[in-house]
Design a protein around this motif. Structure first.
Motif, short mmCIF file in Angstrom:
data_model
loop_
_atom_site.label_atom_id
_atom_site.label_comp_id
_atom_site.label_asym_id
_atom_site.label_seq_id
_atom_site.Cartn_x
_atom_site.Cartn_y
_atom_site.Cartn_z
N ARG A 1 53.11 34.55 35.45
CA ARG A 1 51.81 35.21 35.46
C ARG A 1 51.78 36.22 36.60
N GLU A 2 51.24 37.41 36.32
CA GLU A 2 51.21 38.45 37.34
C GLU A 2 49.83 39.08 37.44
N LEU A 3 49.53 39.57 38.62
CA LEU A 3 48.27 40.27 38.83
C LEU A 3 48.31 41.62 38.13
N VAL A 4 47.24 41.92 37.42
CA VAL A 4 47.08 43.24 36.80
C VAL A 4 46.16 44.10 37.66
N ALA A 5 45.00 43.56 37.99
CA ALA A 5 44.02 44.28 38.79
C ALA A 5 43.02 43.30 39.35
N ASP A 6 42.46 43.64 40.51
CA ASP A 6 41.38 42.82 41.04
C ASP A 6 40.33 43.70 41.69
N ILE A 7 39.17 43.09 41.89
CA ILE A 7 38.03 43.82 42.45
C ILE A 7 37.29 42.88 43.38
N THR A 8 37.01 43.38 44.58
CA THR A 8 36.36 42.55 45.58
C THR A 8 34.86 42.47 45.35
N VAL A 9 34.21 41.67 46.15
CA VAL A 9 32.76 41.57 46.11
C VAL A 9 32.14 42.94 46.36
N GLY A 10 32.74 43.69 47.25
CA GLY A 10 32.22 45.01 47.58
C GLY A 10 32.61 46.12 46.63
N GLY A 11 33.46 45.79 45.64
CA GLY A 11 33.83 46.78 44.64
C GLY A 11 35.16 47.49 44.87
N SER A 12 35.88 47.11 45.90
CA SER A 12 37.21 47.69 46.12
C SER A 12 38.17 47.15 45.07
N THR A 13 39.03 48.04 44.60
CA THR A 13 39.94 47.67 43.52
C THR A 13 41.40 47.77 43.95
N ASN A 14 42.22 47.03 43.22
CA ASN A 14 43.65 47.00 43.48
C ASN A 14 44.34 46.84 42.14
N TYR A 15 45.45 47.57 41.95
CA TYR A 15 46.14 47.56 40.66
C TYR A 15 47.64 47.33 40.84
N ALA A 16 48.23 46.68 39.87
CA ALA A 16 49.68 46.61 39.81
C ALA A 16 50.22 48.01 39.55
N ASP A 17 51.37 48.31 40.11
CA ASP A 17 51.94 49.64 39.95
C ASP A 17 52.13 50.01 38.48
N SER A 18 52.44 49.01 37.67
CA SER A 18 52.74 49.27 36.26
C SER A 18 51.53 49.71 35.45
N VAL A 19 50.33 49.51 35.98
CA VAL A 19 49.13 49.87 35.22
C VAL A 19 48.29 50.94 35.89
#
Length: 115
Positions: free
Chosen positions: A45-63
């Motif tokens: 299982r791998e992370l695709v994307a996440d979003i913090t309480v404040g709305g900051s986002t993070n994405y896997a390089d592949s997406v």
């Protein structure tokens, strides 16, 4: 009891789009960091994307540049807009919530991208 229910998966041709939704209940949504993970057959299982309480986002390089994560506190929901889908995106997609130092998972939704 925290519940996460995903929807929106399906079969799509390469180059197409899908929008996944995850409805959360049993928690104060605005206190939870949310994420989407995926697991392809035979892979971890791998992370695709996440979003913090404040709305900051993070994405896997592949997406990056193709997927967008967003959240709607009024609907206690998190979304994953997936564009320019590729066969390599085929996997079961899981919604995740980090809430009060616990991790919660949905049941997953299948995304299949045909070439």
């Amino acid at each position: 009891q925290v519940h996460l229910v995903e929807s929106g998966g399906g079969l799509v041709q390469a180059g197409g789009s899908l929008r996944l939704s995850c409805a959360a209940s049993g928690m104060i949504f605005s206190f939870a960091a949310m994420g989407w993970y995926r697991q392809a057959p035979g892979k971890q299982r791998e992370l695709v994307a996440d979003i913090t309480v404040g709305g900051s986002t993070n994405y896997a390089d592949s997406v990056k540049g193709r997927f967008t994560i967003s959240r709607d506190s009024a609907k206690s929901s998190v979304y994953l807009q997936m564009n320019s889908l590729e066969p390599q995106d085929t996997a079961v997609y899981y919604c995740n919530a980090e809430y009060l130092r616990h991790n919660y998972w949905g049941q997953g939704t299948q995304v299949t991208v045909s070439s």
